[in-house]
Design an enzyme around this catalytic site. Structure first.
Site, PDB file in Angstrom:
ATOM      1  N   CYS A  19      43.564  45.303  32.545  1.00  0.00           N
ATOM      2  CA  CYS A  19      43.823  45.056  33.959  1.00  0.00           C
ATOM      3  C   CYS A  19      44.069  43.556  34.097  1.00  0.00           C
ATOM      4  O   CYS A  19      44.514  42.905  33.166  1.00  0.00           O
ATOM      5  CB  CYS A  19      42.667  45.534  34.828  1.00  0.00           C
ATOM      6  SG  CYS A  19      41.118  44.647  34.554  1.00  0.00           S
ATOM      7  N   ALA A  20      43.754  42.988  35.236  1.00  0.00           N
ATOM      8  CA  ALA A  20      44.060  41.580  35.463  1.00  0.00           C
ATOM      9  C   ALA A  20      43.243  40.660  34.561  1.00  0.00           C
ATOM     10  O   ALA A  20      43.726  39.620  34.127  1.00  0.00           O
ATOM     11  CB  ALA A  20      43.816  41.223  36.922  1.00  0.00           C
TER      12      ALA A  20
END
Length: 535
Positions: free
Chosen positions: A474-475
């Site tokens: 993810c981020a």
């Protein structure tokens, strides 16, 4: 819950593109506004033309949002060969829309669709990569991309007979998608226009229902954003004849000088102007939501969460583009998004009861200030003061309700994941340098970059290449599925040797909190995996 977390993380990949483009659009609108820039904003002048050029580039991601999501989701959700999954998802989505175009071109009247109508407005049509099709917005994009990703994960490695070997891998996934998209396009052509027509029939009710109509208008405008059907709510008001001929927005701009000179109350100047106040939801609601998400995050994660929230919130407040913020929780917790729609509608309805009307409060602070507050404040300061006070009150309402619900039901918002039982801290630059030196000293092999070094350390801590099932990110987190979780070392190893911020273990699902360099680390890990397959 792991599936929900993974999907929510995948949504961040395209969403991270929005803040920059939103800020660009907001600045361009500001510098082109004559009420602020004066004669410099002459449409025939070089200043105006340069900012028009910049603004047109700023709309890139928003004008092609469907494609951004179709392409962005496979990057995180495909368990292997992400690049080929992106190509397959794009091909599947384009085929889906080509089939819809053909179906409605051939048999449009049978489905109640006029394919000769112009795209946009209430026609229910849009253009995707040059294909005239039904406007299913990001909902259609996400569904089709998700289906193709599932096919990719399931059939990409399917072994075909030798004489069909040319069709293995990505082509095989696209072949299956081709035949699947035909019934999906047929089903969409049948169902979606019915939904669109049902939304359109609400317009007359909204106009003639006083405060109920104002509340319902803003509730529907917000709650329907994921489906794209919100266009059917605001377009007839903003640019159509729902309230005034030609639309509320052009009418307001045309009479702005006249309104600025009038001492009559706003409600008498522009009766029927209780619609298009949704910019207040974007300004005030976004702040309350962002602070709640930040406050509900684990203390050790707040710095990283703030890095995501600040540009997204500024984009919502100033430019009125809420996707960067709303999409961080929209699909993770639809109930929170529904609460957002309810609270926002209540807020603007109360503002309307205090005399607030407008034809141009659909955007953010820049639009509201330039076309409302600045030219009209001297004669209507009491209404605008009430608007601001009500907005500030609702910031606190948003904050307390969102934070309570996030914590109470442990909603997996960014920064909510636990980082292990040992002490966690945000590492300084010196800590990172020290950890990198330790990692390098522990390895006798020379790597091409610091990302390769960290990847090697993480792989060892995860039990080696043979213990890895799949890798996504993810981020800020490396998300790994392992075969044997007992082979995974504790978070102290990842912190001290790889500079990680922590480790989250949930049976076979492992999360290494890497930071914003996680895409590069994941690429290095996948390179190691590919090298092992070759050898």
């Amino acid at each position: 819950m792991n599936a929900v977390r993974r999907f929510g993380s995948a949504m961040i990949v395209p969403v991270l593109l929005f803040p920059f483009f939103g800020i660009i659009v907001g600045l361009a609108v500001l510098f082109k506004n004559e009420a602020i820039m004066g004669d410099l904003a002459d449409p025939d002048g070089l200043w105006y033309q340069i900012w028009t050029l910049i603004e047109n580039g700023g709309w890139t991601v928003f004008n092609h949002m469907e494609l951004v999501f179709v392409i962005g989701l496979p990057i995180s959700l495909a368990s292997k060969a992400q690049g080929r999954a992106v190509l397959s998802a794009l091909m599947g989505y384009l085929m889906f829309n080509y089939f819809i175009n053909s179906i409605l071109t051939l048999w449009g009247p049978a489905f109640g669709v006029d394919m000769q109508a112009e795209v946009g407005g209430t026609s229910g049509l849009t253009e995707i990569a040059g294909i005239k099709t039904l406007d299913t917005n990001i909902l259609g994009a996400i569904i089709i991309s998700g289906i193709v990703i599932w096919l990719h994960n399931r059939y990409y490695d399917k072994k075909l007979p030798e004489f069909l070997g040319i069709f293995q891998g990505g082509p095989f996934v696209v072949m299956i998608s081709f035949f699947l998209m035909i019934p999906l396009a047929l089903l969409t052509s049948w169902i979606w226009p019915v939904i669109q027509n049902g939304i359109a029939s609400l317009q007359d009710f909204l106009i003639n229902s006083s405060y109920i109509g104002v509340w319902l208008f803003h509730f529907l405008e917000r709650i329907l954003i994921p489906t794209g059907l919100h266009h059917f709510i605001y377009t007839p008001f903003e640019y159509g004849p729902a309230v005034v001929d030609g639309g509320m927005k052009p009418y307001w701009i045309k009479h702005l000088t006249e309104y600025a000179q009038s001492s009559e109350p706003l409600r008498e100047i522009f009766p029927g102007g209780g619609f298009l106040l949704q910019g207040n939801i974007k300004m005030f609601g976004s702040i309350g939501i962002a602070v709640a998400i930040y406050s509900a995050a684990k203390p050790e994660n707040r710095k990283k969460v703030a890095a995501l929230l600040i540009p997204a919130t500024l984009t919502a407040v100033f430019a009125g583009i809420t996707e960067p913020l709303e999409f961080t929780f929209l699909f993770i917790s639809p109930a929170l998004f529904a609460l957002h729609a309810v609270l926002g509608a209540v807020m603007v309805t109360i503002m309307h009861a205090f005399g607030l009307v407008s034809g141009t409060m659909g955007g953010g602070l820049i639009e509201i200030a330039a076309t409302n507050w600045i030219p009209l404040f001297s004669n209507n300061w009491n209404v605008y003061l009430a608007e601001i006070i009500i907005g500030i009150i609702f910031i606190f309402i948003y904050y307390y309700l969102f934070k309570y619900l996030i914590v109470k039901f442990d909603i997996p918002m960014p920064g909510r994941e636990k980082s292990g039982n040992t002490e966690t801290k945000l590492y300084t630059k010196e800590d990172y340098k020290a950890s990198k030196q330790q990692g390098a000293a522990a390895s006798t092999e020379s790597y091409g970059s610091e990302y390769d070094e960290k990847a090697a350390v993480y792989l060892e801590g995860l039990g080696g290449l043979d213990n890895i099932v799949n890798v996504t990110n993810c981020a800020t987190r490396l998300r790994v599925t392992v075969i044997d979780p007992n082979e995974v070392k504790d978070d102290t190893y990842f912190k001290e040797h790889g500079g990680a911020h922590g480790l989250v273990k949930n049976n076979e699902s492992i999360q290494v909190i890497v930071g914003l360099s996680v895409p590069q680390v994941r690429d290095s890990i996948e390179s190691f995996i590919d090298e092992q397959k070759v050898h």
